[in-house]
Design a protein around this motif. Sequence first.
Motif, mmCIF file in Angstrom:
data_model
loop_
_atom_site.group_PDB
_atom_site.id
_atom_site.type_symbol
_atom_site.label_atom_id
_atom_site.label_comp_id
_atom_site.label_asym_id
_atom_site.label_seq_id
_atom_site.Cartn_x
_atom_site.Cartn_y
_atom_site.Cartn_z
ATOM 1 N N UNK A 184 18.945 -14.119 12.635
ATOM 2 C CA UNK A 184 18.505 -12.759 12.944
ATOM 3 C C UNK A 184 18.226 -11.945 11.684
ATOM 4 N N UNK A 185 19.048 -12.110 10.652
ATOM 5 C CA UNK A 185 18.781 -11.435 9.385
ATOM 6 C C UNK A 185 17.499 -11.983 8.768
ATOM 7 N N UNK A 186 17.315 -13.304 8.852
ATOM 8 C CA UNK A 186 16.155 -13.938 8.216
ATOM 9 C C UNK A 186 14.847 -13.535 8.878
ATOM 10 N N UNK A 187 14.796 -13.463 10.210
ATOM 11 C CA UNK A 187 13.501 -13.156 10.830
ATOM 12 C C UNK A 187 13.097 -11.719 10.567
ATOM 13 N N UNK A 188 14.068 -10.809 10.433
ATOM 14 C CA UNK A 188 13.724 -9.431 10.094
ATOM 15 C C UNK A 188 13.160 -9.340 8.677
ATOM 16 N N UNK A 209 9.442 -10.874 8.449
ATOM 17 C CA UNK A 209 8.311 -10.035 8.846
ATOM 18 C C UNK A 209 7.852 -9.157 7.685
ATOM 19 N N UNK A 210 8.795 -8.563 6.974
ATOM 20 C CA UNK A 210 8.451 -7.677 5.856
ATOM 21 C C UNK A 210 7.705 -8.432 4.768
ATOM 22 N N UNK A 211 8.028 -9.706 4.573
ATOM 23 C CA UNK A 211 7.378 -10.513 3.547
ATOM 24 C C UNK A 211 6.023 -11.061 4.005
ATOM 25 N N UNK A 212 5.718 -10.891 5.294
ATOM 26 C CA UNK A 212 4.502 -11.474 5.848
ATOM 27 C C UNK A 212 3.411 -10.444 6.117
ATOM 28 N N UNK A 213 3.774 -9.206 6.497
ATOM 29 C CA UNK A 213 2.772 -8.214 6.903
ATOM 30 C C UNK A 213 2.825 -7.005 5.974
ATOM 31 N N UNK A 214 1.769 -6.180 6.047
ATOM 32 C CA UNK A 214 1.728 -4.942 5.266
ATOM 33 C C UNK A 214 2.665 -3.901 5.866
ATOM 34 N N UNK A 215 3.043 -2.911 5.052
ATOM 35 C CA UNK A 215 3.940 -1.866 5.541
ATOM 36 C C UNK A 215 3.346 -1.113 6.724
ATOM 37 N N UNK A 216 2.025 -0.904 6.717
ATOM 38 C CA UNK A 216 1.422 -0.157 7.821
ATOM 39 C C UNK A 216 1.323 -0.983 9.093
ATOM 40 N N UNK A 217 1.705 -2.274 9.026
ATOM 41 C CA UNK A 217 1.723 -3.116 10.213
ATOM 42 C C UNK A 217 3.131 -3.348 10.748
ATOM 43 N N UNK A 218 4.139 -2.732 10.112
ATOM 44 C CA UNK A 218 5.518 -3.016 10.475
ATOM 45 C C UNK A 218 5.840 -2.615 11.906
ATOM 46 N N UNK A 219 5.415 -1.404 12.317
ATOM 47 C CA UNK A 219 5.759 -0.950 13.662
ATOM 48 C C UNK A 219 5.168 -1.891 14.706
ATOM 49 N N UNK A 220 3.879 -2.276 14.519
ATOM 50 C CA UNK A 220 3.254 -3.177 15.480
ATOM 51 C C UNK A 220 3.849 -4.577 15.409
ATOM 52 N N UNK A 231 15.599 -5.726 -0.985
ATOM 53 C CA UNK A 231 16.859 -5.295 -0.394
ATOM 54 C C UNK A 231 16.850 -5.456 1.126
ATOM 55 N N UNK A 232 15.749 -5.954 1.702
ATOM 56 C CA UNK A 232 15.608 -5.997 3.151
ATOM 57 C C UNK A 232 16.708 -6.819 3.827
ATOM 58 N N UNK A 233 16.971 -8.013 3.303
ATOM 59 C CA UNK A 233 17.985 -8.860 3.923
ATOM 60 C C UNK A 233 19.353 -8.227 3.884
#
Length: 424
Positions: free
Chosen positions: A122-126, A129-140, A360-362
């Motif tokens: 669960x920590x890893x998948x969160x 996502x941040x390492x895969x998409x742009x910040x403006x795509x986070x909500x979607x 620091x995301x993880x």
Amino acid sequence: MPSSSLWRDADFRRLWVGQTASQLGEHTMLVVLPLFAVLALDAGAGRLGVLRAVGQAPVLLLSLLAGAWVDRWRARTVMVLTDAARAVALGAAAVAGLLGLLGLPALFVVAFTVGALSVLFDVAYQASLVRMVRRDQLVRGNSALEGSRSAAQIGGPALGGALVSLLSAPVAIASGALFFAVSFGSLRRIRRPEPVPVPERMAPVAEHHERPERTSRVRHRIHDGLRFVAGNAWLRAVCLASAAFQFSFAATMTVYLLFLPRELHLAGATVGLALAATGPGALLGSVLAARLPGRYGHGVVLVSAAVLGNGALLCVPALHGSSAATVLALLAANFVFGTFSQLVNVTVMSVRQAVTPDGMQGRAAATITFVGMGFTPLGSLLGGFLAQEWGLRAGLLATTAGMMLSPLLMAVSPLARLGRRLPI
């Protein structure tokens, strides 16, 4: 739902499919193991509380370490390894069941093992996502991933309850192994290179702490994560509100899983159906999360959704009997709870990711998980105690009332003042 550009990304689709299968396996087991203990092993309130506490204990024991590890490793590697290990553990449990060795002690071991591996996943998948998409795509992107968790809530409880009730525990447990195997296969196909992140540090460390000792490095990374979350007013509020909710919800679910079959006299498949009603609601909540915060403000959405969602469960202790009207009322309460709790989940996750640096995301996710869910084993034990000492109806009323503390804490925190735009 995510934008079309995200859906055209093959690696994002593989992440989404893998996370969906993994969450389906996890949510199926959250129902299969306790229901098997209650229906097949005749476990009482105390033992059920202990079983749920054992499964939740890894959150308290491992969350901070998981954050430090994920911030040093590739998130995909962590997800793939934990999927494989959970598939093996549940496969072994299924074999043990076929041999007649699946008693409560074995269930405790399985629950702890799957819980520990789920913390890492669960920590890893969160972080992934941040390492895969742009910040403006986070909500979607979060809306899609949390929507997949909702899909798990649709199929998992219903499937788990039906399998335990109609077939056998080994078959039910083997289904979890299958879901984790599917997730393993999908995540293994992600092709995008993921560099090992460079961890953010809160402050320079003294020279004697910089020697290459693994334990020392991990300890400092954990300390940095704690300092970062504690120093951010929004994240502090998230921690407190999450801790209040998760503690009360763990207590509620322990009583709830006893209340439905023993007080309302519902069959296992009906219990699974009632629990599964949170899934369609959560799908709706995921869709609303992509729209409502930007229209009405993140703070207003968080507080009002928490009040409505948690308040829906306050109606359940008033139900009596196993009539069609009772089942429909349960479905409605769980649907409302699923909708608004999911709206809170996605909005909170987006706030957390927006204010946290990549490196620091993880650790931020793990620290919030540690604080927010670290008390769930005690909540499960409390739920078992209240059910045993006060009775199922009074115990359920007390625990559901305790869930209202979470929106109260958010209402008096900086979270309530968040506007339409996420802080950066």
